[in-house]
Design a protein around this motif. Structure first.
Motif, PDB file in Angstrom:
ATOM      1  N   PRO A 139      62.066 -11.902  98.467  1.00  0.00           N
ATOM      2  CA  PRO A 139      63.166 -11.343  99.255  1.00  0.00           C
ATOM      3  C   PRO A 139      64.485 -11.414  98.494  1.00  0.00           C
ATOM      4  CG  PRO A 139      62.788 -13.608  99.885  1.00  0.00           C
ATOM      5  CD  PRO A 139      61.782 -13.294  98.816  1.00  0.00           C
ATOM      6  N   TRP A 140      65.522 -11.006  99.139  1.00  0.00           N
ATOM      7  CA  TRP A 140      66.867 -11.140  98.638  1.00  0.00           C
ATOM      8  C   TRP A 140      67.212 -12.632  98.617  1.00  0.00           C
ATOM      9  CZ3 TRP A 140      69.884  -6.247  99.510  1.00  0.00           C
ATOM     10  CH2 TRP A 140      71.100  -6.260  98.818  1.00  0.00           C
ATOM     11  N   ASP A 141      67.941 -13.085  97.611  1.00  0.00           N
ATOM     12  CA  ASP A 141      68.409 -14.465  97.610  1.00  0.00           C
ATOM     13  C   ASP A 141      69.308 -14.663  98.836  1.00  0.00           C
ATOM     14  OD1 ASP A 141      68.937 -17.088  96.078  1.00  0.00           O
ATOM     15  OD2 ASP A 141      70.929 -16.363  96.601  1.00  0.00           O
ATOM     16  N   VAL A 142      68.979 -15.670  99.650  1.00  0.00           N
ATOM     17  CA  VAL A 142      69.634 -15.795 100.949  1.00  0.00           C
ATOM     18  C   VAL A 142      71.138 -16.048 100.832  1.00  0.00           C
ATOM     19  CG1 VAL A 142      69.762 -17.202 103.041  1.00  0.00           C
ATOM     20  CG2 VAL A 142      67.553 -16.414 102.214  1.00  0.00           C
ATOM     21  N   ASP A 143      71.534 -16.941  99.915  1.00  0.00           N
ATOM     22  CA  ASP A 143      72.968 -17.221  99.777  1.00  0.00           C
ATOM     23  C   ASP A 143      73.737 -15.982  99.332  1.00  0.00           C
ATOM     24  OD1 ASP A 143      72.627 -19.840 100.489  1.00  0.00           O
ATOM     25  OD2 ASP A 143      72.151 -20.460  98.434  1.00  0.00           O
ATOM     26  N   GLU A 144      73.118 -15.271  98.405  1.00  0.00           N
ATOM     27  CA  GLU A 144      73.754 -14.051  97.909  1.00  0.00           C
ATOM     28  C   GLU A 144      73.897 -13.029  99.036  1.00  0.00           C
ATOM     29  OE1 GLU A 144      71.633 -12.499  94.472  1.00  0.00           O
ATOM     30  OE2 GLU A 144      72.471 -10.528  94.954  1.00  0.00           O
TER      31      GLU A 144
ATOM     32  N   HIS B 254      64.142 -18.229 106.883  1.00  0.00           N
ATOM     33  CA  HIS B 254      62.841 -18.139 107.559  1.00  0.00           C
ATOM     34  C   HIS B 254      62.279 -16.715 107.468  1.00  0.00           C
ATOM     35  CE1 HIS B 254      59.687 -18.439 110.522  1.00  0.00           C
ATOM     36  NE2 HIS B 254      60.269 -17.527 111.280  1.00  0.00           N
ATOM     37  N   PHE B 255      63.113 -15.737 107.781  1.00  0.00           N
ATOM     38  CA  PHE B 255      62.647 -14.345 107.728  1.00  0.00           C
ATOM     39  C   PHE B 255      62.347 -13.924 106.286  1.00  0.00           C
ATOM     40  CE2 PHE B 255      64.862 -13.200 111.957  1.00  0.00           C
ATOM     41  CZ  PHE B 255      63.710 -13.566 112.648  1.00  0.00           C
ATOM     42  N   ALA B 256      63.177 -14.420 105.361  1.00  0.00           N
ATOM     43  CA  ALA B 256      62.990 -14.066 103.948  1.00  0.00           C
ATOM     44  C   ALA B 256      61.602 -14.479 103.460  1.00  0.00           C
ATOM     45  CB  ALA B 256      64.065 -14.748 103.101  1.00  0.00           C
ATOM     46  N   ARG B 257      61.135 -15.606 103.975  1.00  0.00           N
ATOM     47  CA  ARG B 257      59.876 -16.166 103.520  1.00  0.00           C
ATOM     48  C   ARG B 257      58.694 -15.203 103.680  1.00  0.00           C
ATOM     49  NH1 ARG B 257      58.104 -22.237 105.174  1.00  0.00           N
ATOM     50  NH2 ARG B 257      56.163 -22.198 104.020  1.00  0.00           N
ATOM     51  N   PHE B 258      58.752 -14.409 104.726  1.00  0.00           N
ATOM     52  CA  PHE B 258      57.648 -13.476 104.980  1.00  0.00           C
ATOM     53  C   PHE B 258      57.506 -12.429 103.860  1.00  0.00           C
ATOM     54  CE2 PHE B 258      58.301 -15.246 109.141  1.00  0.00           C
ATOM     55  CZ  PHE B 258      57.034 -15.262 109.690  1.00  0.00           C
ATOM     56  N   TYR B 259      58.579 -12.210 103.113  1.00  0.00           N
ATOM     57  CA  TYR B 259      58.556 -11.150 102.097  1.00  0.00           C
ATOM     58  C   TYR B 259      58.111 -11.649 100.728  1.00  0.00           C
ATOM     59  CZ  TYR B 259      60.917  -8.178 105.462  1.00  0.00           C
ATOM     60  OH  TYR B 259      61.227  -7.446 106.575  1.00  0.00           O
TER      61      TYR B 259
ATOM     62  N   ALA C  34      71.906  -8.116 107.725  1.00  0.00           N
ATOM     63  CA  ALA C  34      71.325  -8.998 106.707  1.00  0.00           C
ATOM     64  C   ALA C  34      69.822  -9.177 106.951  1.00  0.00           C
ATOM     65  CB  ALA C  34      72.027 -10.357 106.719  1.00  0.00           C
ATOM     66  N   ILE C  35      69.433  -9.372 108.206  1.00  0.00           N
ATOM     67  CA  ILE C  35      68.014  -9.530 108.515  1.00  0.00           C
ATOM     68  C   ILE C  35      67.262  -8.243 108.167  1.00  0.00           C
ATOM     69  CG2 ILE C  35      66.332  -9.842 110.390  1.00  0.00           C
ATOM     70  CD1 ILE C  35      68.417 -11.678 111.753  1.00  0.00           C
ATOM     71  N   GLY C  36      67.897  -7.120 108.438  1.00  0.00           N
ATOM     72  CA  GLY C  36      67.258  -5.838 108.144  1.00  0.00           C
ATOM     73  C   GLY C  36      67.013  -5.610 106.658  1.00  0.00           C
ATOM     74  N   ILE C  37      67.869  -6.180 105.811  1.00  0.00           N
ATOM     75  CA  ILE C  37      67.728  -5.875 104.387  1.00  0.00           C
ATOM     76  C   ILE C  37      67.221  -7.057 103.568  1.00  0.00           C
ATOM     77  CG2 ILE C  37      69.468  -4.051 104.446  1.00  0.00           C
ATOM     78  CD1 ILE C  37      71.461  -5.929 103.221  1.00  0.00           C
ATOM     79  N   VAL C  38      66.884  -8.156 104.238  1.00  0.00           N
ATOM     80  CA  VAL C  38      66.500  -9.366 103.491  1.00  0.00           C
ATOM     81  C   VAL C  38      65.262  -9.124 102.606  1.00  0.00           C
ATOM     82  CG1 VAL C  38      65.058 -10.414 105.301  1.00  0.00           C
ATOM     83  CG2 VAL C  38      66.249 -11.874 103.683  1.00  0.00           C
ATOM     84  N   GLY C  39      64.425  -8.168 103.001  1.00  0.00           N
ATOM     85  CA  GLY C  39      63.237  -7.875 102.199  1.00  0.00           C
ATOM     86  C   GLY C  39      63.465  -6.796 101.147  1.00  0.00           C
TER      87      GLY C  39
END
Lengths: 299, 285
Positions: A110-115, A94-99, A144-149
């Protein structure tokens, strides 16, 4: 020289803080409680307005930073009980989507979430609800949330508070990788001197609203004058002596005994000593028994 | 809207859906869905044979119709205020603030979530009475239309009130205490449980300032026979006034709420949250 520039005018909390971070550098902001670490970091994040002074993060004033600017920052927040019902993987997605609209060539966002989940060691917990995570796992998720973008500048306020030694080491590895591979500039605040020494390219000591020291751990240690303890073994016996100049002393030692000498250890003034000296020196009740060199604070 | 905003709105919508989905695996939420509605249904069923004083209408049917007004207002005011106060304190809002266009996503998410929850509450209250209670029915095609606009205006009139209260209240633990008493008081004088004609005239005037009475009236106009008009003010469903009052609350709310929300969001920072956490820890020990 494009990441962080900050000069902060006189206020009660911060009385002129100046520093610059270079791209890919890891900076640790050390200081006693109430020294203004969090205030400083919140100004840089754009979460708090400054009273005066000039601040620049990634070429923009944080107080006026737009969404494009915000997308280039990563902020690791201390979570508490927010999003307790969300599953780890879903929340990150969800957070990744914003990026997504902010992806750049060379820096896919964003960063690939699974990775990313693997990267922070949460792969076994991806399907878990956040409320069911342990404290350490939660902190990894915060990172992870901090660096997802895939931030260019990452802010961490007391990142390893409550980590066990293993989690702390993993976290240090991760921060180093971010700075080495992703060229991320990292600014972290910490109480942990050992952490600052291991992690940071440069340490800033903030006391009473000012930067009282700025340099690498060894540079800082060299700055305060103190006697060094040299220990060595000769003929099966262990010797220890306090000396003013360990280099000269050890040379003399070898000249006199040659190969008989082994197991040499030099205890430098450690960061703790530097820290205590610097912080005290700046305090108004700077006690007389500390006699440091005249303050030579390179800015 | 540029694609950055569109992206955030879509992310927010999926957030609202996800939180709605989560509410079905939470016993507290399930209780809220079925508990409140259940109370209304039981009361209505027990009172279905009594008639409203001065009109040939079942008290049970009146209670169900008014209950929808009550659920809409409760959802808009109490639920929104509670969620906002809680999520300001626990850092949910701060996380949104750290994302690009995160605030847009957050508020769209809340709006979708509240809309879905209110729709669910309404559906749960509505279905059983159609089968069980006499004199409870959609009269005409026009009733569907009235139902839709009263429901929608009811939500848009109350949600901003909840948002304003939620951004002003300091601690989520005081939300219930602070809001329940005035809201329950207002419910008493708004003709939800008792017919409005039994309320003192001065209290009637107070009730007519707030959205709760009007949403209730609108719903009675949909589900009850016109015989009920004998005990309504002016012997009229007053649709024009209903739309006017709810519309006014909506407009004022949509102007005021974003300003206060922005202010509340601006105040959030890691250190404020740490303070709140300290306080919360102390009060739970």
């Amino acid at each position: 020289m494009r990441d962080l520039r900050m000069s902060y005018g006189p206020t009660e909390v911060l009385k002129g803080v100046d520093f610059t971070a270079r791209r890919g550098e890891v900076l640790a902001l050390l200081g006693p409680n109430g020294a203004g670490k969090t205030t400083t970091i919140e100004i840089l994040e754009g979460f708090r307005n400054r009273s005066s002074g000039r601040v620049e993060v990634l070429g923009a004033d944080p107080a006026k930073g737009d969404e494009r600017w915000r997308a280039r920052l990563g902020i690791v927040l201390q979570s508490w009980r927010d999003h307790g019902r969300w599953e780890v993987g879903r929340l990150l997605a969800h957070f990744a989507r914003f990026y997504v609209p902010f992806s750049e060539p060379g820096r896919p966002r964003p960063w690939d979430v699974d990775e990313l989940i693997r990267e922070v060691g949460l792969e076994e917990h991806a399907g878990k609800r956040i409320a069911a995570l342990s404290g350490g796992q939660r902190r990894r998720l915060d990172v992870a949330i901090g660096i997802v973008g895939r931030p260019e500048v990452l802010f961490l306020d007391e990142p390893t508070a409550g980590f066990d030694p293993e989690a702390r080491r993993d976290f240090h590895d991760l921060v180093r990788r971010l700075s080495d591979l992703e060229d991320t500039t990292v600014l972290l605040t910490t109480h942990d001197l050992d952490e600052a020494e291991k992690l940071a390219d440069r340490i800033l000591i903030l006391a009473d609203g000012r930067i009282v020291a700025d340099g690498s751990a060894s540079e800082l240690a060299a700055r305060i004058q103190s006697r060094q303890r040299v220990s060595w073994t000769r003929g099966g016996r262990r010797f220890t002596e306090a000396v003013d100049n360990s280099t000269t002393f050890i040379r003399d030692l070898f000249e006199r005994y040659g190969d008989e000498v082994s197991g040499i250890e030099v205890d430098r003034a450690d960061l703790e000593e530097v820290y205590i000296t610097m912080v005290k020196r700046d305090g108004q009740d700077a006690s007389a028994e500390i006699t440091p060199e005249p303050a030579e604070e390179n800015r | 809207m540029n694609n950055i905003t569109v992206n955030a709105v879509l992310a927010g919508a999926s957030r609202g859906w996800e939180e709605y989905r989560q509410s079905f695996s939470n016993s507290q939420d399930l209780f809220n869905y079925f508990g409140t509605s259940g109370v209304f249904l039981v009361v209505a069923f027990l009172l279905q044979d009594s008639t409203v004083e001065g009109a040939e209408v079942s008290v049970g049917a009146m209670i169900i119709a008014s209950a929808i007004g009550f659920l809409v207002a409760m959802g808009g005011i109490i639920t929104v205020a509670q969620i906002l106060a809680t999520e300001r304190e626990d850092g949910t809002l701060l996380r949104a603030k750290a994302l690009p266009k995160g605030m847009v996503g957050y508020f769209v998410g809340k709006a979708v979530h509240v809309l879905l929850v209110t729709a669910t509450n309404t559906a749960i209250v509505l279905f059983p009475p159609f089968l069980l209670i006499d004199g409870f029915a959609f009269g005409t095609q026009g009733d569907w239309f009235t139902f839709a606009w009263v429901l929608l205006l009811g939500i848009t009139a109350t949600v901003p009130i909840g948002a304003v209260l939620g951004s002003l209240i300091k601690s989520p633990r005081s939300t219930m205490g602070l809001l329940m008493i005035p809201v329950m008081g207002l419910t008493m004088i708004s003709g939800i449980f008792f017919q409005f004609s039994a309320v003192h005239e001065w209290a009637q005037w107070i009730a007519q300032v707030f959205p709760l009475y009007w949403v209730g009236l609108g719903m009675r106009s949909v589900f009850l026979p016109d015989a009920m008009l004998a005990v309504e003010i002016g012997e009229s469903w007053r649709h024009l006034e209903t739309a006017g009052v709810l519309g006014l609350w909506t407009v004022v709310g949509l102007v005021v709420a974003p300003i206060l929300l922005r202010r509340a969001a601006q105040r959030e920072s890691g250190s404020r949250m740490a303070e709140a956490r300290e306080k919360a820890m102390q009060s739970t020990v």
